[in-house]
Design an enzyme around this catalytic site. Sequence first.
Site, PDB file in Angstrom:
ATOM      1  N   HIS A   1     -63.570  11.350 -40.700  1.00 19.75           N
ATOM      2  CA  HIS A   1     -62.871  10.720 -41.834  1.00 19.75           C
ATOM      3  C   HIS A   1     -63.657  11.083 -43.100  1.00 19.75           C
ATOM      4  O   HIS A   1     -63.822  12.262 -43.418  1.00 19.75           O
ATOM      5  CB  HIS A   1     -62.775   9.211 -41.547  1.00 19.75           C
ATOM      6  CG  HIS A   1     -61.855   8.427 -42.428  1.00 19.75           C
ATOM      7  ND1 HIS A   1     -61.001   8.985 -43.346  1.00 19.75           N
ATOM      8  CD2 HIS A   1     -61.666   7.075 -42.543  1.00 19.75           C
ATOM      9  CE1 HIS A   1     -60.327   8.028 -43.976  1.00 19.75           C
ATOM     10  NE2 HIS A   1     -60.714   6.851 -43.508  1.00 19.75           N
TER      11      HIS A   1
ATOM     12  N   HIS B   1     -55.740  17.708 -40.471  1.00 22.77           N
ATOM     13  CA  HIS B   1     -55.395  16.345 -40.872  1.00 22.77           C
ATOM     14  C   HIS B   1     -54.462  15.747 -39.834  1.00 22.77           C
ATOM     15  O   HIS B   1     -53.613  16.456 -39.286  1.00 22.77           O
ATOM     16  CB  HIS B   1     -54.707  16.351 -42.246  1.00 22.77           C
ATOM     17  CG  HIS B   1     -54.737  15.019 -42.908  1.00 22.77           C
ATOM     18  ND1 HIS B   1     -53.803  14.046 -42.641  1.00 22.77           N
ATOM     19  CD2 HIS B   1     -55.609  14.491 -43.784  1.00 22.77           C
ATOM     20  CE1 HIS B   1     -54.097  12.972 -43.348  1.00 22.77           C
ATOM     21  NE2 HIS B   1     -55.196  13.206 -44.050  1.00 22.77           N
TER      22      HIS B   1
ATOM     23  N   ASP C   1     -61.338  16.768 -48.418  1.00 19.72           N
ATOM     24  CA  ASP C   1     -62.796  16.832 -48.369  1.00 19.72           C
ATOM     25  C   ASP C   1     -63.332  18.251 -48.570  1.00 19.72           C
ATOM     26  O   ASP C   1     -64.507  18.426 -48.897  1.00 19.72           O
ATOM     27  CB  ASP C   1     -63.318  16.280 -47.030  1.00 19.72           C
ATOM     28  CG  ASP C   1     -63.152  14.779 -46.949  1.00 19.72           C
ATOM     29  OD1 ASP C   1     -63.202  14.126 -47.995  1.00 19.72           O
ATOM     30  OD2 ASP C   1     -62.962  14.258 -45.830  1.00 19.72           O
TER      31      ASP C   1
HETATM   32  N1  ACO Z   1     -61.626  22.664 -36.667  1.00 21.87           N
HETATM   33  C1  ACO Z   1     -61.322  23.261 -35.516  1.00 21.87           C
HETATM   34  N2  ACO Z   1     -60.254  22.927 -34.771  1.00 21.87           N
HETATM   35  C2  ACO Z   1     -59.479  21.951 -35.243  1.00 21.87           C
HETATM   36  C3  ACO Z   1     -59.739  21.284 -36.442  1.00 21.87           C
HETATM   37  C4  ACO Z   1     -60.865  21.674 -37.170  1.00 21.87           C
HETATM   38  N3  ACO Z   1     -61.181  21.084 -38.315  1.00 21.87           N
HETATM   39  N4  ACO Z   1     -58.802  20.339 -36.644  1.00 21.87           N
HETATM   40  C5  ACO Z   1     -57.979  20.403 -35.606  1.00 21.87           C
HETATM   41  N5  ACO Z   1     -58.394  21.377 -34.748  1.00 21.87           N
HETATM   42  C6  ACO Z   1     -57.758  21.767 -33.506  1.00 21.87           C
HETATM   43  C7  ACO Z   1     -58.165  20.820 -32.394  1.00 21.87           C
HETATM   44  O1  ACO Z   1     -59.343  21.235 -31.764  1.00 21.87           O
HETATM   45  C8  ACO Z   1     -56.965  20.862 -31.506  1.00 21.87           C
HETATM   46  O2  ACO Z   1     -57.019  22.041 -30.756  1.00 21.87           O
HETATM   47  P1  ACO Z   1     -56.642  22.031 -29.204  1.00 21.87           P
HETATM   48  O3  ACO Z   1     -55.203  21.628 -29.165  1.00 21.87           O
HETATM   49  O4  ACO Z   1     -56.916  23.442 -28.774  1.00 21.87           O
HETATM   50  O5  ACO Z   1     -57.533  21.022 -28.575  1.00 21.87           O
HETATM   51  C9  ACO Z   1     -55.805  20.996 -32.477  1.00 21.87           C
HETATM   52  O6  ACO Z   1     -56.359  21.610 -33.645  1.00 21.87           O
HETATM   53  C10 ACO Z   1     -55.183  19.663 -32.830  1.00 21.87           C
HETATM   54  O7  ACO Z   1     -56.201  18.861 -33.377  1.00 21.87           O
HETATM   55  P2  ACO Z   1     -56.338  17.302 -33.180  1.00 21.87           P
HETATM   56  O8  ACO Z   1     -57.782  16.973 -33.037  1.00 21.87           O
HETATM   57  O9  ACO Z   1     -55.388  16.825 -32.128  1.00 21.87           O
HETATM   58  O10 ACO Z   1     -55.816  16.767 -34.533  1.00 21.87           O
HETATM   59  P3  ACO Z   1     -55.959  15.295 -34.994  1.00 21.87           P
HETATM   60  O11 ACO Z   1     -54.729  15.021 -35.745  1.00 21.87           O
HETATM   61  O12 ACO Z   1     -56.319  14.373 -33.907  1.00 21.87           O
HETATM   62  O13 ACO Z   1     -57.269  15.397 -35.903  1.00 21.87           O
HETATM   63  C11 ACO Z   1     -58.718  15.575 -37.684  1.00 21.87           C
HETATM   64  C12 ACO Z   1     -57.246  15.400 -37.263  1.00 21.87           C
HETATM   65  C13 ACO Z   1     -59.576  14.502 -36.985  1.00 21.87           C
HETATM   66  C14 ACO Z   1     -58.808  15.379 -39.193  1.00 21.87           C
HETATM   67  C15 ACO Z   1     -59.181  16.977 -37.262  1.00 21.87           C
HETATM   68  O14 ACO Z   1     -58.379  17.938 -37.905  1.00 21.87           O
HETATM   69  C16 ACO Z   1     -60.644  17.199 -37.586  1.00 21.87           C
HETATM   70  O15 ACO Z   1     -61.514  16.828 -36.789  1.00 21.87           O
HETATM   71  N6  ACO Z   1     -60.957  17.794 -38.778  1.00 21.87           N
HETATM   72  C17 ACO Z   1     -62.343  17.956 -39.203  1.00 21.87           C
HETATM   73  C18 ACO Z   1     -62.863  16.655 -39.834  1.00 21.87           C
HETATM   74  C19 ACO Z   1     -62.295  16.424 -41.215  1.00 21.87           C
HETATM   75  O16 ACO Z   1     -62.215  17.324 -42.038  1.00 21.87           O
HETATM   76  N7  ACO Z   1     -61.925  15.149 -41.483  1.00 21.87           N
HETATM   77  C20 ACO Z   1     -61.393  14.759 -42.788  1.00 21.87           C
HETATM   78  C21 ACO Z   1     -60.009  14.130 -42.627  1.00 21.87           C
HETATM   79  S1  ACO Z   1     -59.174  13.963 -44.168  1.00 21.87           S
HETATM   80  C22 ACO Z   1     -60.003  12.789 -45.042  1.00 21.87           C
HETATM   81  O17 ACO Z   1     -60.661  11.918 -44.534  1.00 21.87           O
HETATM   82  C23 ACO Z   1     -59.913  12.910 -46.553  1.00 21.87           C
END
Ligand code: ACO
Length: 379
Positions: A229, A268, A319
């Site tokens: 987050h 996201h 971010d």
């Molecule tokens: N890097 C690498 N792979 C990613 C990323 C990432 N940043 N985000 C998603 N993926 C991949 C996942 O590994 C997953 O792959 P898989 O299906 O092969 O396992 C697929 O994309 C779907 O991702 P989920 O984790 O299911 O997406 P979810 O909606 O649960 O997660 C999240 C969203 C937590 C923001 C995720 O994208 C992430 O961890 N991002 C990095 C952290 C981040 O930047 N957070 C800030 C959020 S915005 C804010 O607070 C302003």
Amino acid sequence: MTGTTSTADAPAIRKGLVGVIADETAISKVNPDTNSLLYRGYPVQDLAAHASFEEVAYLLWHGELPTTAQLAEQTATERASRALAPVVRDAVLALPTTCHPMDVVRTAVSVHGANDPQAEDSSPEAEQAKALRLWAVLPAVVALDQRRRHGLPEVEPRDDLSYAESFLWLTFGEVPDPVVVRAFEVSMVLYAEHSFNASTFTARVIASTLSDLHSAVTGAVGALKGALHGGANEAVMATFEEIGTADRAETWLDEALAERRKIMGFGHRVYKHGDSRVPTMKASLDELLEHTGRQDLAELYDALEAAMTERKGILPNLDYPTGPAYHVMGFDTPTFTPLFVAARVVGWTAHVMEQHAHNALIRPLSAYAGPDQREVPER
Ligand code: ACO
């Protein structure tokens, strides 16, 4: 793993609450199909271009943009509430300088709340007054903590500066160039609110038990701290430092993805085709990098974004541009998420008030996955 699992006789489990609509809100609307975000009906990019952070705070709390008189009244109270109470200052200074600044903010919110004269008054008027006082004092908390970690003395609050100018004044002891002030204010507007994100939902869960506003915000700070987050803006800067230069971005990314690392600042839960706030913040970042002569950082930013889009098709979230923006403004990296707090506290407190106005206890069910019923053995 996220997703839905169900069996013939058991209701579906929505792991991570993906796709669950938990309640209504009139505060903001996120539309992932059009990559748009509205605060009380106004597009956030238009507010960032035409409204001050103070006006946006008023809008989120009250539902309408302020008249001149309403803004003047809010501004007078905010400016009169900027100084730290001794008990809050003492609590901050009692913490080790090695602890994470989010722990400092979480503690300070709690102590400030316990010290608030209306701590146990949950009338709408008292909640609004408490929200305003808490928002007003957060810059002094964040600035004091950054300065003490660098061995610098505290800066006295001024009442002739805007919220954004004052925040920068308290942190750096000077009011920077207008380009810097503007970029900082834009980031505050963009971070202020985002519907039922994890920290806001945390605040609403706590508020739904009829607990008080400061307890809800204290919990929300804890939720925001996590790297998935708000903690991502710090992690973005750590990534840039790890990569070093733009020419290393592709190799670094391939290695990181091979290790199944999450790339911070990308992806996201709601936006799958781009974060509505990124273009506005990226424009401010570009101005800042040009202004500060950091072409190297601009190139690294673009190189990692291009490589991530090409390899995974995953786009930046807010971010990603705020991390380098806060860096070139002069904030140290652990301070980035506390900056997010000072903006998002407006949204959190608006949601606490909305929750209290239309309350239903938030209490979901769980599917039991432990052992069947059994007898306690003789002991
Ligand atoms: N890097 C690498 N792979 C990613 C990323 C990432 N940043 N985000 C998603 N993926 C991949 C996942 O590994 C997953 O792959 P898989 O299906 O092969 O396992 C697929 O994309 C779907 O991702 P989920 O984790 O299911 O997406 P979810 O909606 O649960 O997660 C999240 C969203 C937590 C923001 C995720 O994208 C992430 O961890 N991002 C990095 C952290 C981040 O930047 N957070 C800030 C959020 S915005 C804010 O607070 C302003």
